[in-house]
Write a protein that holds these residues in place. Structure first.
Motif, PDB file in Angstrom:
ATOM      1  N   PRO A  89      -5.860 -23.773   5.329  1.00 43.18           N
ATOM      2  CA  PRO A  89      -6.548 -22.956   4.515  1.00 43.18           C
ATOM      3  C   PRO A  89      -8.037 -23.617   4.167  1.00 43.18           C
ATOM      4  CG  PRO A  89      -4.463 -23.211   3.798  1.00 43.18           C
ATOM      5  CD  PRO A  89      -4.429 -24.045   4.895  1.00 43.18           C
ATOM      6  N   GLU A  90      -9.065 -22.936   3.922  1.00 42.64           N
ATOM      7  CA  GLU A  90     -10.411 -23.217   4.031  1.00 42.64           C
ATOM      8  C   GLU A  90     -10.461 -24.135   2.595  1.00 42.64           C
ATOM      9  OE1 GLU A  90     -12.242 -21.578   6.348  1.00 42.64           O
ATOM     10  OE2 GLU A  90     -10.204 -20.664   6.802  1.00 42.64           O
ATOM     11  N   SER A  91     -11.531 -25.104   2.534  1.00 43.30           N
ATOM     12  CA  SER A  91     -11.955 -25.580   1.246  1.00 43.30           C
ATOM     13  C   SER A  91     -13.477 -24.972   1.309  1.00 43.30           C
ATOM     14  CB  SER A  91     -11.718 -27.146   1.396  1.00 43.30           C
ATOM     15  OG  SER A  91     -11.838 -27.637   2.803  1.00 43.30           O
ATOM     16  N   LEU A  92     -13.924 -24.930   0.067  1.00 48.01           N
ATOM     17  CA  LEU A  92     -15.295 -24.378  -0.055  1.00 48.01           C
ATOM     18  C   LEU A  92     -16.304 -25.341   0.161  1.00 48.01           C
ATOM     19  CD1 LEU A  92     -15.020 -22.085  -3.254  1.00 48.01           C
ATOM     20  CD2 LEU A  92     -15.576 -21.308  -0.976  1.00 48.01           C
ATOM     21  N   ARG A  93     -17.481 -25.009   0.442  1.00 43.75           N
ATOM     22  CA  ARG A  93     -18.805 -25.743   0.389  1.00 43.75           C
ATOM     23  C   ARG A  93     -19.669 -25.030  -0.169  1.00 43.75           C
ATOM     24  NH1 ARG A  93     -18.781 -30.045   4.374  1.00 43.75           N
ATOM     25  NH2 ARG A  93     -16.711 -30.982   4.189  1.00 43.75           N
TER      26      ARG A  93
ATOM     27  N   TYR B  31     -13.417 -28.833  -5.694  1.00 42.92           N
ATOM     28  CA  TYR B  31     -13.383 -27.432  -5.862  1.00 42.92           C
ATOM     29  C   TYR B  31     -14.647 -26.724  -5.120  1.00 42.92           C
ATOM     30  CZ  TYR B  31     -10.441 -28.705  -9.969  1.00 42.92           C
ATOM     31  OH  TYR B  31      -9.316 -29.055 -10.789  1.00 42.92           O
ATOM     32  N   PHE B  32     -15.519 -27.394  -4.843  1.00 38.92           N
ATOM     33  CA  PHE B  32     -16.632 -26.878  -4.135  1.00 38.92           C
ATOM     34  C   PHE B  32     -17.341 -27.663  -3.054  1.00 38.92           C
ATOM     35  CE2 PHE B  32     -19.780 -29.181  -6.885  1.00 38.92           C
ATOM     36  CZ  PHE B  32     -18.787 -29.403  -7.933  1.00 38.92           C
ATOM     37  N   TRP B  33     -16.672 -28.836  -3.009  1.00 35.26           N
ATOM     38  CA  TRP B  33     -17.318 -29.750  -1.769  1.00 35.26           C
ATOM     39  C   TRP B  33     -16.293 -30.691  -1.437  1.00 35.26           C
ATOM     40  CZ3 TRP B  33     -21.738 -28.190   0.156  1.00 35.26           C
ATOM     41  CH2 TRP B  33     -22.257 -29.030   1.124  1.00 35.26           C
ATOM     42  N   THR B  34     -16.219 -30.725  -0.044  1.00 33.38           N
ATOM     43  CA  THR B  34     -14.984 -32.015   0.371  1.00 33.38           C
ATOM     44  C   THR B  34     -15.718 -32.926   1.100  1.00 33.38           C
ATOM     45  OG1 THR B  34     -14.593 -30.314   2.280  1.00 33.38           O
ATOM     46  CG2 THR B  34     -13.070 -30.189   0.474  1.00 33.38           C
ATOM     47  N   ALA B  35     -15.059 -34.084   1.034  1.00 27.68           N
ATOM     48  CA  ALA B  35     -15.306 -35.249   1.765  1.00 27.68           C
ATOM     49  C   ALA B  35     -14.421 -36.265   2.030  1.00 27.68           C
ATOM     50  CB  ALA B  35     -16.680 -35.939   1.145  1.00 27.68           C
ATOM     51  N   SER B  36     -14.324 -36.769   3.147  1.00 23.04           N
ATOM     52  CA  SER B  36     -13.377 -37.787   3.199  1.00 23.04           C
ATOM     53  C   SER B  36     -13.907 -39.438   3.128  1.00 23.04           C
ATOM     54  CB  SER B  36     -12.997 -37.910   4.971  1.00 23.04           C
ATOM     55  OG  SER B  36     -14.029 -38.182   5.658  1.00 23.04           O
ATOM     56  N   LEU B  92     -20.723 -17.895   4.571  1.00 22.04           N
ATOM     57  CA  LEU B  92     -19.187 -18.182   4.798  1.00 22.04           C
ATOM     58  C   LEU B  92     -19.076 -18.916   6.132  1.00 22.04           C
ATOM     59  CD1 LEU B  92     -17.408 -15.105   3.283  1.00 22.04           C
ATOM     60  CD2 LEU B  92     -17.290 -17.441   2.233  1.00 22.04           C
ATOM     61  N   ARG B  93     -17.684 -19.600   6.278  1.00 24.04           N
ATOM     62  CA  ARG B  93     -17.439 -19.833   7.277  1.00 24.04           C
ATOM     63  C   ARG B  93     -15.998 -19.590   7.042  1.00 24.04           C
ATOM     64  NH1 ARG B  93     -20.238 -23.916  10.874  1.00 24.04           N
ATOM     65  NH2 ARG B  93     -22.302 -22.546  10.881  1.00 24.04           N
ATOM     66  N   HIS B  94     -15.168 -18.834   7.858  1.00 26.33           N
ATOM     67  CA  HIS B  94     -14.045 -18.230   7.508  1.00 26.33           C
ATOM     68  C   HIS B  94     -12.902 -18.238   8.716  1.00 26.33           C
ATOM     69  CE1 HIS B  94     -10.723 -17.221   4.851  1.00 26.33           C
ATOM     70  NE2 HIS B  94     -11.435 -17.150   3.868  1.00 26.33           N
ATOM     71  N   ASP B  95     -12.403 -19.258   9.068  1.00 22.47           N
ATOM     72  CA  ASP B  95     -11.690 -19.419  10.229  1.00 22.47           C
ATOM     73  C   ASP B  95     -10.634 -18.249  10.270  1.00 22.47           C
ATOM     74  OD1 ASP B  95     -12.259 -22.111   9.573  1.00 22.47           O
ATOM     75  OD2 ASP B  95     -11.656 -22.581  11.716  1.00 22.47           O
ATOM     76  N   GLY B 159     -15.913 -20.183 -11.430  1.00 19.20           N
ATOM     77  CA  GLY B 159     -16.075 -19.702 -10.292  1.00 19.20           C
ATOM     78  C   GLY B 159     -14.776 -19.758  -9.109  1.00 19.20           C
ATOM     79  N   GLY B 160     -14.305 -21.107  -9.348  1.00 21.11           N
ATOM     80  CA  GLY B 160     -13.112 -21.416  -8.213  1.00 21.11           C
ATOM     81  C   GLY B 160     -12.186 -20.404  -8.523  1.00 21.11           C
ATOM     82  N   ILE B 161     -12.019 -20.288  -9.811  1.00 26.07           N
ATOM     83  CA  ILE B 161     -10.644 -19.460 -10.357  1.00 26.07           C
ATOM     84  C   ILE B 161     -11.126 -17.901  -9.594  1.00 26.07           C
ATOM     85  CG2 ILE B 161      -9.778 -18.199 -12.157  1.00 26.07           C
ATOM     86  CD1 ILE B 161      -9.920 -21.007 -13.556  1.00 26.07           C
ATOM     87  N   ALA B 162     -12.134 -17.378  -9.815  1.00 28.03           N
ATOM     88  CA  ALA B 162     -12.386 -16.281  -9.579  1.00 28.03           C
ATOM     89  C   ALA B 162     -12.234 -16.049  -7.983  1.00 28.03           C
ATOM     90  CB  ALA B 162     -13.774 -15.780  -9.895  1.00 28.03           C
ATOM     91  N   TYR B 163     -12.704 -17.180  -7.391  1.00 30.12           N
ATOM     92  CA  TYR B 163     -12.588 -17.167  -6.006  1.00 30.12           C
ATOM     93  C   TYR B 163     -11.175 -17.171  -5.292  1.00 30.12           C
ATOM     94  CZ  TYR B 163     -12.752 -18.816  -1.114  1.00 30.12           C
ATOM     95  OH  TYR B 163     -12.920 -18.857   0.207  1.00 30.12           O
ATOM     96  N   GLU B 164     -10.500 -17.676  -6.156  1.00 27.77           N
ATOM     97  CA  GLU B 164      -9.067 -17.689  -5.620  1.00 27.77           C
ATOM     98  C   GLU B 164      -8.195 -16.329  -5.820  1.00 27.77           C
ATOM     99  OE1 GLU B 164      -7.763 -20.214  -3.680  1.00 27.77           O
ATOM    100  OE2 GLU B 164      -9.527 -21.517  -4.049  1.00 27.77           O
ATOM    101  N   ARG B 165      -8.831 -15.851  -6.945  1.00 28.49           N
ATOM    102  CA  ARG B 165      -7.973 -14.844  -7.284  1.00 28.49           C
ATOM    103  C   ARG B 165      -8.630 -13.525  -6.285  1.00 28.49           C
ATOM    104  NH1 ARG B 165      -8.494 -15.220 -13.626  1.00 28.49           N
ATOM    105  NH2 ARG B 165      -6.407 -15.772 -14.125  1.00 28.49           N
ATOM    106  N   MET B 166      -9.824 -13.546  -6.071  1.00 28.28           N
ATOM    107  CA  MET B 166     -10.116 -12.529  -5.029  1.00 28.28           C
ATOM    108  C   MET B 166      -9.788 -12.966  -3.737  1.00 28.28           C
ATOM    109  SD  MET B 166     -12.684 -12.555  -2.372  1.00 28.28           S
ATOM    110  CE  MET B 166     -13.351 -13.965  -2.253  1.00 28.28           C
ATOM    111  N   THR B 167      -9.351 -14.138  -3.177  1.00 27.14           N
ATOM    112  CA  THR B 167      -8.961 -14.511  -2.132  1.00 27.14           C
ATOM    113  C   THR B 167      -7.394 -13.864  -1.890  1.00 27.14           C
ATOM    114  OG1 THR B 167     -10.471 -16.175  -1.620  1.00 27.14           O
ATOM    115  CG2 THR B 167      -8.624 -16.054  -0.299  1.00 27.14           C
TER     116      THR B 167
END
Lengths: 190, 190
Positions: A89-93, B31-36, B92-95, B159-167
């Motif tokens: 499942p995607e993570s946002l950017r 919640y809005f940016w990922t990095a290893s 968006l990038r949505h696989d 915003g994250g909450i709204a995004y998850e609900r919408m998804t």
DNA sequence: CGCTCCATGTAAACTGTTACATGATTGT
DNA sequence: ACAATCATGTAACAGTTTACATGGAGCG
């Protein structure tokens, strides 16, 4: 790796040249995946070398010749393999969210213009999606009954519409918050 | 380039080591940016060499020493520059959307499990966000009144909450569509 | 004459992922 | 004894972005 798969899906929907794919990535496919022409040409070259695609040189009048790509057997197989393999499942950017949190160390009021600009862009995109939906799926010109491919395209488009509506509502929330903070303390904090 | 800026924001909120940043990128910033951690260490090294960050070696008991990074003057300047520069509204990038359109050339029913898995992941993420909101912003332990930084963190979380609900709602729509298509024609189309 | 569209690419820089590597401490 | 957590990194590869490059056709 999903660019390859997005290209396979697009070429299965309709064969086309690198240039045409680049245009589609600005439109319908671009609703959920973006790619520049540079990327597309490179991947097309690789996929053709790998035997996933076949090319046909098409001569044109009044414009340069083009290479029309279509999906070969192995390409269809590669897509099927990917479709059956689970993905994360995607993570946002979301750059704008970084900016919003960064505004705590700058002037929150200075972000209002930027957020308004983004809101307009999302409002325009929503209008564009809704027009496309009316044209292709819900309007009087739309095919009835729709086939599986059209149903699936439509549900993806509904996702784009839901995303834009959600985003616009959230940006309104952000603007409210920024206005409240601007009223409270009119300079940089921290 | 936004990883650099996300790191600057996070270190302004609180100085920390590469390891600690990697943890934050699994939580709040994540919640809005990922990095290893690999990316983070590389960028931290570069930013320190460029004078945007300063390091302080911190000796610890019972655990390895760590390097605590904090933002230097030029780092704050770089962040301010970026904050004042407009950015492109995201695309968006949505696989998963690629997979859904691809299902037209495979078996739509085979996608149901995958979509359900994604739905569960988003439901869990929503629960996690809501718990964080109650803990940090709306619960009895939350600071009152909140400062600008907290207001901004909260609006990003909303915003994250709204995004998850919408998804989640959209994935329900996708599942309905796939079930309808599975009932209609039980094999691969095209 | 300049602009946009059509059509194709190369090269360099940067970003992100995957795999490998080390070593101490704490808990089961 | 084994696994997890803390803490730091290197190396190779894959993917993405930005800049450069070419050239004809059609429109105002």
């Amino acid at each position: 790796m999903a660019l390859e798969h997005a290209i396979l899906v697009s070429l299965l929907e309709k064969p086309g040249s690198g240039y045409e794919l680049a245009r589609r990535f600005e439109r319908s496919i671009g609703y959920f995946w973006t790619a520049s022409h540079q990327q597309i040409y490179r991947v097309l070259g690789r996929m053709e070398a790998d035997g996933r695609l076949v090319v046909r040189e098409v001569e044109q009048q009044g414009r340069p010749d083009k290479k029309e790509y279509s999906v070969a057997g192995p390409g269809r197989g590669a897509l099927a393999d990917w479709l059956h393999k689970p993905i994360e499942p995607e993570s946002l950017r979301h750059d704008l969210a970084v900016k919003i949190r960064g505004a705590a160390f700058d002037d929150p009021a200075a972000l209002i213009r930027e957020v308004e600009r983004h809101r307009r862009a999302h409002r325009d995109r929503l209008a564009h999606y809704l027009a496309g939906e009316a044209r292709d799926f819900t309007g009087p010109e739309a095919p009835a009954p729709p086939d599986a491919g059209q149903e699936l395209q439509h549900v993806v488009l509904r996702g784009g519409i839901a995303y834009e509506r959600m985003t616009i509502a959230w940006l309104d929330d952000v603007l409210d918050t920024l206005h409240r903070l601007a009223g409270r303390a009119p300079g940089p904090a921290a």
